[in-house]
Scaffold this motif. Structure first.
Motif, PDB file in Angstrom:
ATOM      1  N   VAL A 126     -26.439 -27.436 -16.655  1.00 28.61           N
ATOM      2  CA  VAL A 126     -26.874 -26.453 -15.659  1.00 28.61           C
ATOM      3  C   VAL A 126     -25.665 -26.035 -14.819  1.00 28.61           C
ATOM      4  O   VAL A 126     -25.001 -26.874 -14.219  1.00 28.61           O
ATOM      5  N   ILE A 127     -25.395 -24.729 -14.796  1.00 27.65           N
ATOM      6  CA  ILE A 127     -24.306 -24.167 -13.990  1.00 27.65           C
ATOM      7  C   ILE A 127     -24.944 -23.241 -12.952  1.00 27.65           C
ATOM      8  O   ILE A 127     -25.355 -22.129 -13.283  1.00 27.65           O
ATOM      9  N   PRO A 128     -25.036 -23.681 -11.698  1.00 29.51           N
ATOM     10  CA  PRO A 128     -25.679 -22.853 -10.672  1.00 29.51           C
ATOM     11  C   PRO A 128     -24.749 -21.754 -10.140  1.00 29.51           C
ATOM     12  O   PRO A 128     -24.390 -21.726  -8.980  1.00 29.51           O
ATOM     13  N   ASP A 129     -24.356 -20.857 -11.041  1.00 31.62           N
ATOM     14  CA  ASP A 129     -23.492 -19.722 -10.711  1.00 31.62           C
ATOM     15  C   ASP A 129     -24.334 -18.465 -10.942  1.00 31.62           C
ATOM     16  O   ASP A 129     -24.867 -18.274 -12.036  1.00 31.62           O
ATOM     17  N   PRO A 130     -24.460 -17.587  -9.945  1.00 30.66           N
ATOM     18  CA  PRO A 130     -25.310 -16.403 -10.116  1.00 30.66           C
ATOM     19  C   PRO A 130     -24.848 -15.454 -11.227  1.00 30.66           C
ATOM     20  O   PRO A 130     -25.631 -14.653 -11.710  1.00 30.66           O
ATOM     21  N   THR A 131     -23.582 -15.548 -11.679  1.00 35.90           N
ATOM     22  CA  THR A 131     -23.117 -14.674 -12.757  1.00 35.90           C
ATOM     23  C   THR A 131     -23.319 -15.307 -14.139  1.00 35.90           C
ATOM     24  O   THR A 131     -23.013 -14.675 -15.151  1.00 35.90           O
ATOM     25  N   VAL A 132     -23.812 -16.538 -14.173  1.00 34.28           N
ATOM     26  CA  VAL A 132     -24.155 -17.200 -15.430  1.00 34.28           C
ATOM     27  C   VAL A 132     -25.639 -16.935 -15.693  1.00 34.28           C
ATOM     28  O   VAL A 132     -26.476 -17.094 -14.805  1.00 34.28           O
ATOM     29  N   SER A 133     -25.955 -16.501 -16.907  1.00 36.11           N
ATOM     30  CA  SER A 133     -27.346 -16.197 -17.253  1.00 36.11           C
ATOM     31  C   SER A 133     -28.189 -17.463 -17.306  1.00 36.11           C
ATOM     32  O   SER A 133     -27.660 -18.565 -17.475  1.00 36.11           O
ATOM     33  N   ARG A 134     -29.510 -17.293 -17.192  1.00 37.48           N
ATOM     34  CA  ARG A 134     -30.410 -18.454 -17.264  1.00 37.48           C
ATOM     35  C   ARG A 134     -30.223 -19.179 -18.596  1.00 37.48           C
ATOM     36  O   ARG A 134     -30.184 -20.382 -18.644  1.00 37.48           O
ATOM     37  N   ARG A 135     -30.140 -18.442 -19.671  1.00 32.03           N
ATOM     38  CA  ARG A 135     -29.825 -18.978 -21.006  1.00 32.03           C
ATOM     39  C   ARG A 135     -28.543 -18.297 -21.436  1.00 32.03           C
ATOM     40  O   ARG A 135     -28.579 -17.243 -22.053  1.00 32.03           O
ATOM     41  N   HIS A 136     -27.402 -18.884 -21.115  1.00 33.87           N
ATOM     42  CA  HIS A 136     -26.113 -18.214 -21.288  1.00 33.87           C
ATOM     43  C   HIS A 136     -25.498 -18.457 -22.671  1.00 33.87           C
ATOM     44  O   HIS A 136     -25.103 -17.517 -23.345  1.00 33.87           O
ATOM     45  N   ALA A 137     -25.390 -19.728 -23.059  1.00 39.11           N
ATOM     46  CA  ALA A 137     -24.701 -20.061 -24.313  1.00 39.11           C
ATOM     47  C   ALA A 137     -25.260 -21.368 -24.867  1.00 39.11           C
ATOM     48  O   ALA A 137     -26.001 -22.084 -24.195  1.00 39.11           O
ATOM     49  N   VAL A 138     -24.851 -21.680 -26.095  1.00 35.60           N
ATOM     50  CA  VAL A 138     -25.253 -22.932 -26.731  1.00 35.60           C
ATOM     51  C   VAL A 138     -24.045 -23.498 -27.480  1.00 35.60           C
ATOM     52  O   VAL A 138     -23.226 -22.746 -28.001  1.00 35.60           O
ATOM     53  N   VAL A 139     -23.939 -24.835 -27.489  1.00 40.58           N
ATOM     54  CA  VAL A 139     -22.894 -25.532 -28.249  1.00 40.58           C
ATOM     55  C   VAL A 139     -23.605 -26.345 -29.320  1.00 40.58           C
ATOM     56  O   VAL A 139     -24.561 -27.065 -29.029  1.00 40.58           O
ATOM     57  N   GLU A 140     -23.138 -26.216 -30.564  1.00 44.24           N
ATOM     58  CA  GLU A 140     -23.749 -26.972 -31.657  1.00 44.24           C
ATOM     59  C   GLU A 140     -22.732 -27.228 -32.754  1.00 44.24           C
ATOM     60  O   GLU A 140     -21.691 -26.588 -32.810  1.00 44.24           O
ATOM     61  N   LYS A 141     -23.049 -28.202 -33.601  1.00 47.56           N
ATOM     62  CA  LYS A 141     -22.190 -28.507 -34.741  1.00 47.56           C
ATOM     63  C   LYS A 141     -22.607 -27.619 -35.908  1.00 47.56           C
ATOM     64  O   LYS A 141     -23.786 -27.483 -36.203  1.00 47.56           O
ATOM     65  N   GLN A 142     -21.591 -27.019 -36.560  1.00 46.11           N
ATOM     66  CA  GLN A 142     -21.825 -26.174 -37.736  1.00 46.11           C
ATOM     67  C   GLN A 142     -20.750 -26.467 -38.770  1.00 46.11           C
ATOM     68  O   GLN A 142     -19.563 -26.242 -38.497  1.00 46.11           O
ATOM     69  N   ASP A 143     -21.139 -26.967 -39.909  1.00 48.01           N
ATOM     70  CA  ASP A 143     -20.197 -27.235 -41.008  1.00 48.01           C
ATOM     71  C   ASP A 143     -18.995 -28.060 -40.565  1.00 48.01           C
ATOM     72  O   ASP A 143     -17.852 -27.734 -40.864  1.00 48.01           O
ATOM     73  N   GLY A 144     -19.234 -29.128 -39.782  1.00 47.93           N
ATOM     74  CA  GLY A 144     -18.168 -30.013 -39.341  1.00 47.93           C
ATOM     75  C   GLY A 144     -17.344 -29.473 -38.181  1.00 47.93           C
ATOM     76  O   GLY A 144     -16.358 -30.067 -37.788  1.00 47.93           O
ATOM     77  N   ARG A 145     -17.737 -28.329 -37.632  1.00 47.99           N
ATOM     78  CA  ARG A 145     -17.042 -27.742 -36.487  1.00 47.99           C
ATOM     79  C   ARG A 145     -17.983 -27.768 -35.283  1.00 47.99           C
ATOM     80  O   ARG A 145     -19.191 -27.812 -35.439  1.00 47.99           O
ATOM     81  N   ILE A 146     -17.408 -27.718 -34.082  1.00 45.61           N
ATOM     82  CA  ILE A 146     -18.211 -27.593 -32.868  1.00 45.61           C
ATOM     83  C   ILE A 146     -18.019 -26.175 -32.364  1.00 45.61           C
ATOM     84  O   ILE A 146     -16.893 -25.741 -32.105  1.00 45.61           O
ATOM     85  N   VAL A 147     -19.129 -25.446 -32.278  1.00 43.92           N
ATOM     86  CA  VAL A 147     -19.088 -24.014 -32.006  1.00 43.92           C
ATOM     87  C   VAL A 147     -19.843 -23.697 -30.718  1.00 43.92           C
ATOM     88  O   VAL A 147     -20.925 -24.232 -30.469  1.00 43.92           O
ATOM     89  N   LEU A 148     -19.253 -22.823 -29.885  1.00 44.39           N
ATOM     90  CA  LEU A 148     -19.904 -22.274 -28.698  1.00 44.39           C
ATOM     91  C   LEU A 148     -20.341 -20.864 -29.049  1.00 44.39           C
ATOM     92  O   LEU A 148     -19.537 -20.057 -29.528  1.00 44.39           O
ATOM     93  N   ARG A 149     -21.640 -20.559 -28.826  1.00 47.93           N
ATOM     94  CA  ARG A 149     -22.173 -19.238 -29.151  1.00 47.93           C
ATOM     95  C   ARG A 149     -22.842 -18.645 -27.925  1.00 47.93           C
ATOM     96  O   ARG A 149     -23.680 -19.291 -27.281  1.00 47.93           O
ATOM     97  N   ASP A 150     -22.478 -17.425 -27.578  1.00 44.25           N
ATOM     98  CA  ASP A 150     -23.107 -16.705 -26.479  1.00 44.25           C
ATOM     99  C   ASP A 150     -24.526 -16.325 -26.901  1.00 44.25           C
ATOM    100  O   ASP A 150     -24.761 -15.954 -28.048  1.00 44.25           O
ATOM    101  N   LEU A 151     -25.481 -16.435 -25.973  1.00 41.92           N
ATOM    102  CA  LEU A 151     -26.881 -16.136 -26.274  1.00 41.92           C
ATOM    103  C   LEU A 151     -27.284 -14.761 -25.734  1.00 41.92           C
ATOM    104  O   LEU A 151     -28.404 -14.569 -25.281  1.00 41.92           O
TER     105      LEU A 151
END
Length: 194
Positions: A126-151
């Motif tokens: 949780v980032i309580p910054d008004p310029t960060v969206s309620r559901r801003h991004a997600v971090v997950e593992k994909q094919d042995g990599r760790i990826v950050l994806r904007d939502l």
């Protein structure tokens, strides 16, 4: 007996299964022991962090120069392999939520297979910054990599480019140690491997 959140340091009631501040689950006994060895103590409110803080115009170049060293070292250790680092953390470098400055937040894939980031209390981070969206991004593992994806956030997700000296908007990026990420207009996170 009250318990301290291993992610944000908030003291929670004994009957709480999740942190009231960041939503992290209550750790089990063996997890508490492991986290006590790896997590740094939370910073006291008002404690100065001059070497870590950055504003949009200020010490960003210094932070970026510091960030380049660990990234190069990590590449050398991996020997060019594409294996994702096991223990990645987000270190909060700049944010309007001063209580988060200097915090290291572990990416606990053993607890959360998808680590959501946003202003919503339902997010894992949780980032309580008004310029960060309620559901801003997600971090997950994909094919042995760790990826950050904007939502599809309103104010975007950005990665610092040392060549241009600025942040470039991205939809998806593989996380590497030393990388600087900006969420919205003012929250800056450094990717740290330990």
């Amino acid at each position: 007996m009250p318990w301290r959140c291993p992610v944000c340091g908030t003291i929670n009631d004994d009957d709480a299964e999740f942190c009231v501040n960041c939503g992290a689950p209550r750790p089990g006994e063996e997890q508490e022991e492991a986290e006590s060895l790896t997590l740094s103590e939370p910073k006291e409110r008002g404690e100065a962090l001059p070497e870590k803080e950055a504003d949009a115009e200020g010490d960003l170049e210094t932070i970026a120069e510091e960030a380049e060293g660990p990234a190069e070292a990590a590449e050398e250790v991996q020997g060019g392999e594409e294996a994702a680092p096991e223990n990645l953390y987000f270190e909060i470098v700049n944010t309007p939520a001063h209580e988060l400055l200097g915090k290291k937040i572990p990416l606990m894939f053993n607890v959360f297979p998808r680590i959501t980031i946003g202003r919503s209390p339902e997010s894992v981070i949780v980032i309580p910054d008004p310029t960060v969206s309620r559901r801003h991004a997600v971090v997950e593992k994909q094919d042995g990599r760790i990826v950050l994806r904007d939502l599809g956030s309103t104010n975007g997700t950005y990665v610092y480019d040392p060549e241009s000296g600025g942040f470039e908007r991205v939809e998806e990026v593989e996380l590497r140690p030393g990388m600087l990420i900006r969420l919205g207009e003012s929250t800056i996170i450094r990717v740290v491997a330990e």
